[in-house]
Design a protein around this motif. Structure first.
Motif, short mmCIF file in Angstrom:
data_model
loop_
_atom_site.label_atom_id
_atom_site.label_comp_id
_atom_site.label_asym_id
_atom_site.label_seq_id
_atom_site.Cartn_x
_atom_site.Cartn_y
_atom_site.Cartn_z
N PRO A 1 75.78 19.66 28.04
CA PRO A 1 75.76 19.12 26.68
C PRO A 1 74.36 19.13 26.10
N SER A 2 74.25 19.10 24.78
CA SER A 2 72.94 19.07 24.13
C SER A 2 73.08 18.47 22.75
N ALA A 3 71.96 18.03 22.19
CA ALA A 3 71.95 17.42 20.86
C ALA A 3 72.47 18.42 19.84
N LEU B 1 72.99 2.45 28.59
CA LEU B 1 71.86 2.56 29.50
C LEU B 1 70.67 3.09 28.69
N ALA B 2 69.67 2.27 28.53
CA ALA B 2 68.48 2.64 27.77
C ALA B 2 67.43 3.21 28.72
N CYS C 1 78.29 9.19 27.22
CA CYS C 1 77.85 10.08 26.15
C CYS C 1 76.37 9.81 25.86
N TRP C 2 75.57 10.86 25.81
CA TRP C 2 74.17 10.72 25.39
C TRP C 2 74.15 10.38 23.90
N ILE D 1 65.87 7.41 24.95
CA ILE D 1 67.23 7.72 24.52
C ILE D 1 68.18 6.80 25.27
N SER D 2 69.42 6.72 24.80
CA SER D 2 70.42 5.88 25.44
C SER D 2 71.61 6.72 25.90
N ILE D 3 72.35 6.16 26.84
CA ILE D 3 73.63 6.73 27.27
C ILE D 3 74.68 5.64 27.11
N ALA D 4 75.67 5.90 26.25
CA ALA D 4 76.80 4.99 26.11
C ALA D 4 77.75 5.23 27.28
N PHE D 5 78.33 4.17 27.84
CA PHE D 5 79.27 4.39 28.93
C PHE D 5 80.26 3.22 29.04
N GLY D 6 81.35 3.50 29.70
CA GLY D 6 82.39 2.51 29.91
C GLY D 6 83.64 3.16 30.47
N LYS D 7 84.54 2.34 30.95
CA LYS D 7 85.82 2.86 31.42
C LYS D 7 86.53 3.55 30.25
N SER D 8 87.26 4.61 30.56
CA SER D 8 87.92 5.37 29.51
C SER D 8 89.08 6.16 30.10
N ASP D 9 90.02 6.50 29.24
CA ASP D 9 91.10 7.40 29.65
C ASP D 9 91.01 8.72 28.87
#
Length: 229
Positions: free
Chosen positions: A152-154, A64-65, A96-97, A112-120
């Motif tokens: 969370p933070s950089a 997500l951009a 995750c940012w 900035i972007s946020i990576a995302f997806g199904k996960s276990d």
């Protein structure tokens, strides 16, 4: 949907499955997301891995951009989209940012972007968090700030500071040395917004953000606003 619960188990996800996601869930949530400052101009795009210049050691099926027209709005981006991150986690979607993964199609207003997806692998127990003591992020230890403490933070710099006021807290961004500023200057306001998102989610019915003109100047800190909880 209990977003507050997610604060205490969230993990920046770096292991993803290739499962498809109903992206309408994201759009529906964003239509009702809480804003820190009304009228902020921003937008977002949902991309796939092929659309992104990936520079991390991990990758995700979706990104997500986030775009904003003014740097002054970066704190709002953290506030708005951390709510989305908590929502995604609540429905089994890790995220995750990521500061260095940008769209291949360049845009001057990209933030900035946020990576995302199904996960276990997107949750953890409370004792796995590595965070500053409450006394290090405020003028006195206050357990009401635990939601902000766990944000969370950089590079885990946690650049927020809360000073007690008559009706809540004055909020500051910590100024870092020149080297650290060069690394995370862009992201620190986003980080503060993320911490404020946690404070909102944990105090949804009473949270209020506003700005004072008579705030105290604290050496090494920049005032960003005040909150009631």
């Amino acid at each position: 949907m209990n977003l507050e619960k997610q604060i205490y188990t969230r993990k920046s996800c770096r292991k993803y499955l290739d499962d498809e996601i109903d992206l309408n869930l994201i759009h529906d949530f964003m239509n009702r997301v809480k804003q820190l400052n009304e009228g902020v101009n921003y937008h977002y795009e949902i991309l796939t891995l092929d659309d992104v210049n990936n520079h991390n050691r991990f990758s995700a099926p979706y990104y997500l951009a986030i775009f904003a027209d003014r740097k002054e709005n970066y704190i709002d981006m953290g506030f708005i989209f951390q709510q989305l991150c908590l929502y995604l986690q609540s429905i089994g979607i890790g995220n995750c940012w990521v500061g260095i993964d940008a769209p291949k199609e360049k845009s001057s207003d990209f933030v900035i972007s946020i990576a995302f997806g199904k996960s276990d692998d997107f949750t953890r127990s409370r004792d796995k968090f590595k965070r500053k003591h409450l006394s290090k992020i405020s003028d006195m230890g206050d357990e009401r700030l635990i939601p902000a403490q766990l944000a969370p933070s950089a590079i885990n710099m946690q650049p927020w500071y809360f000073k007690h006021s008559a009706d809540g807290f004055d909020v500051y961004q910590v100024k870092h040395n020149i080297l650290k500023r060069q690394i995370v200057k862009k992201w620190n306001p986003i980080d503060v917004g993320i911490a404020l998102a946690h404070m909102y989610v944990a105090n949804e019915d009473t949270f209020e953000f506003y700005k004072k003109t008579d705030f105290e100047n604290i050496k090494g800190h920049t005032y960003v606003g005040s909150i009631k909880i």
